[in-house]
Every structure is written in structure tokens, then in C-alpha cells.
Motif scaffolding. Sequence first.
Motif, PDB file in Angstrom:
ATOM      1  N   GLY A  36      12.557   7.609   5.750  1.00 36.89           N
ATOM      2  CA  GLY A  36      12.868   6.545   4.802  1.00 36.89           C
ATOM      3  C   GLY A  36      12.638   5.138   5.297  1.00 36.89           C
ATOM      4  O   GLY A  36      12.744   4.186   4.523  1.00 36.89           O
TER       5      GLY A  36
ATOM      6  N   THR B 224      11.074   1.676   6.271  1.00 40.47           N
ATOM      7  CA  THR B 224       9.974   0.788   5.903  1.00 40.47           C
ATOM      8  C   THR B 224       9.561  -0.017   7.131  1.00 40.47           C
ATOM      9  O   THR B 224      10.172   0.095   8.209  1.00 40.47           O
ATOM     10  CB  THR B 224      10.408  -0.169   4.794  1.00 40.47           C
ATOM     11  OG1 THR B 224      11.484  -0.981   5.307  1.00 40.47           O
ATOM     12  CG2 THR B 224      10.886   0.575   3.562  1.00 40.47           C
TER      13      THR B 224
ATOM     14  N   ASN C 108       6.853   4.389   2.597  1.00 41.52           N
ATOM     15  CA  ASN C 108       8.098   3.885   2.006  1.00 41.52           C
ATOM     16  C   ASN C 108       7.952   2.451   1.506  1.00 41.52           C
ATOM     17  O   ASN C 108       8.647   2.047   0.566  1.00 41.52           O
ATOM     18  CB  ASN C 108       9.237   3.997   3.012  1.00 41.52           C
ATOM     19  CG  ASN C 108       9.505   5.449   3.391  1.00 41.52           C
ATOM     20  OD1 ASN C 108       9.678   6.304   2.540  1.00 41.52           O
ATOM     21  ND2 ASN C 108       9.508   5.727   4.689  1.00 41.52           N
ATOM     22  N   ASP C 109       7.042   1.694   2.106  1.00 42.88           N
ATOM     23  CA  ASP C 109       6.733   0.368   1.571  1.00 42.88           C
ATOM     24  C   ASP C 109       6.090   0.498   0.189  1.00 42.88           C
ATOM     25  O   ASP C 109       6.367  -0.291  -0.713  1.00 42.88           O
ATOM     26  CB  ASP C 109       5.812  -0.380   2.531  1.00 42.88           C
ATOM     27  CG  ASP C 109       6.473  -0.688   3.856  1.00 42.88           C
ATOM     28  OD1 ASP C 109       7.123  -1.733   3.972  1.00 42.88           O
ATOM     29  OD2 ASP C 109       6.356   0.133   4.790  1.00 42.88           O
TER      30      ASP C 109
ATOM     31  N   THR D 159       6.462   3.116  -1.995  1.00 45.56           N
ATOM     32  CA  THR D 159       7.415   3.607  -2.993  1.00 45.56           C
ATOM     33  C   THR D 159       8.499   2.584  -3.321  1.00 45.56           C
ATOM     34  O   THR D 159       9.128   2.668  -4.375  1.00 45.56           O
ATOM     35  CB  THR D 159       8.079   4.912  -2.519  1.00 45.56           C
ATOM     36  OG1 THR D 159       8.755   4.694  -1.267  1.00 45.56           O
ATOM     37  CG2 THR D 159       7.037   6.007  -2.336  1.00 45.56           C
ATOM     38  N   ARG D 160       8.697   1.604  -2.450  1.00 50.41           N
ATOM     39  CA  ARG D 160       9.680   0.548  -2.724  1.00 50.41           C
ATOM     40  C   ARG D 160       9.016  -0.731  -3.254  1.00 50.41           C
ATOM     41  O   ARG D 160       9.636  -1.793  -3.280  1.00 50.41           O
ATOM     42  CB  ARG D 160      10.491   0.256  -1.474  1.00 50.41           C
ATOM     43  CG  ARG D 160      11.301   1.475  -1.014  1.00 50.41           C
ATOM     44  CD  ARG D 160      12.246   1.168   0.095  1.00 50.41           C
ATOM     45  NE  ARG D 160      12.759   2.393   0.707  1.00 50.41           N
ATOM     46  CZ  ARG D 160      13.640   2.438   1.685  1.00 50.41           C
ATOM     47  NH1 ARG D 160      14.113   1.296   2.190  1.00 50.41           N
ATOM     48  NH2 ARG D 160      14.059   3.589   2.194  1.00 50.41           N
TER      49      ARG D 160
END
Length: 236
Positions: free
Chosen positions: A95, A97, A122-123, A125-126
Amino acid sequence: MPAPIAADQILRVPLLPVLAAQAVSVRRKAQQLPEPLGPRAGREGRGPRLRLLIAGDSSAAGVGAGRQQQALSGFLVARLARHYSVEWRLEATTGHTTQDTLERLERLEGRFDAAVTALGVNDVTRAVTQQKFTTLQTRLLDHLTNALGVRRVVVTAVPQMDRFPALPQPLAWVLGRQAARLDQGLKQVAATFPQARHLSVTFPDDPALAAPDGYHPSPKAYRLWADAAADLIRQA
């Protein structure tokens, strides 16, 4: 002059209901694989001393492998230990970033000769923008090469998320395009640091290279990744 807006960025608005539904479905159905068991620091091999740092997200942590010996850290250390006395450390968490990893490494004490980073999924998806991502990656590489003394940083490319078996279309296409944008920025950042090398590992279309969750590498893929990273480290 600002960059033109890409097709996927334009289509996100009308596709938003579909993308949101697919994202929820993927999270609900996803097989949650744990980080593998095994040591996260140690010493192995004989020869010149090599202080190695591996940092990043779940792929750096080895998710998809049963134990660390079958993950990136295990294969990479074993390969380098043929030539060096490797003192290694793994700083990676599912998880994380780029921001998370930077904050983690800013608390880390010690000096290292080589480092391998694995970040970006994760960068994506965020919804981290390319500008923010490149700024954070610049700070990360600056910290690695200055505060931690790293002389060779292998910067692993942002994965091609459109090829993840677990992602349906059009979600895979949208995330894949954003991943490609972040990776383009990552290449540009790496090019500004003489110690850094961008590593793009292009895997063949082989189902055996994906973990059962369709999202992470399998041990076979980790071995290919580790071999490529070891070659770049040895070139230094």
C-alpha cells in the motif's frame, strides 16, 4: 505550454460510473495475498562489501511469493552474493506510495552503496498527478543519493497496469494510461541523477509470471526482475 489532455483523461468523466463500479468489484473479489515470511535484513556472500537497500510497495515486499527467498529481495541478494559480501535491508510495505516510502526512508539511519526502488501502482490508484509524482520521486532520489550515500539506484518502472489480469476493461486501460504517464515522468527524473538507472522489465505474456491474485508478480517474475536489477548494480 501545458501538455494536451489525453483521451483517457477526457473519457474518465463519462466512464466514471463504470470505472467506480469496476473498482469496487475488483476490491471485493481481490485475493488478499500476505507479504511473504522471511528475513528483511542480513548478510550473505563473500567479496567486496555491498550495502544494499530495497524499498517500495507490495512488489518490493514480495507479495505473490511464499517466502522472501522467492521474492525480489531473495533472488537479488542471492545473485549479488556471488560477487559481493552483501549487507542488505528491505524497507517495503503493501500500500505504500512514493510519499510513504520517502517518509519512511527519512527516518532510516545508515549508508548504502546500492538501492532498488519499486513504486507507482499505489500512486496511480490514489490519483497522484504526474507533476506531484515526479516531485516526490526527485525528493526520494535526492535523499537516497545524498543523505543515504547511494551510488547506484535502480529505479524500477511503474508497472504496465493495463496488463494486470485482475483488472477489467475499461478500468485497466484508464489505470494503464496513468501508469504510463507516471513512468514517463519517472524516466525524466532518473535521467537527472547520474547515480540512477531506470529499469523497465518487460515480461512476456506468460500466465506463470502473475501471482494468483492477478495483480502481483510470481516467483518466476521476481527472478527475472532481480536478474535485471543485479546487472545494473554490477555495471556500477
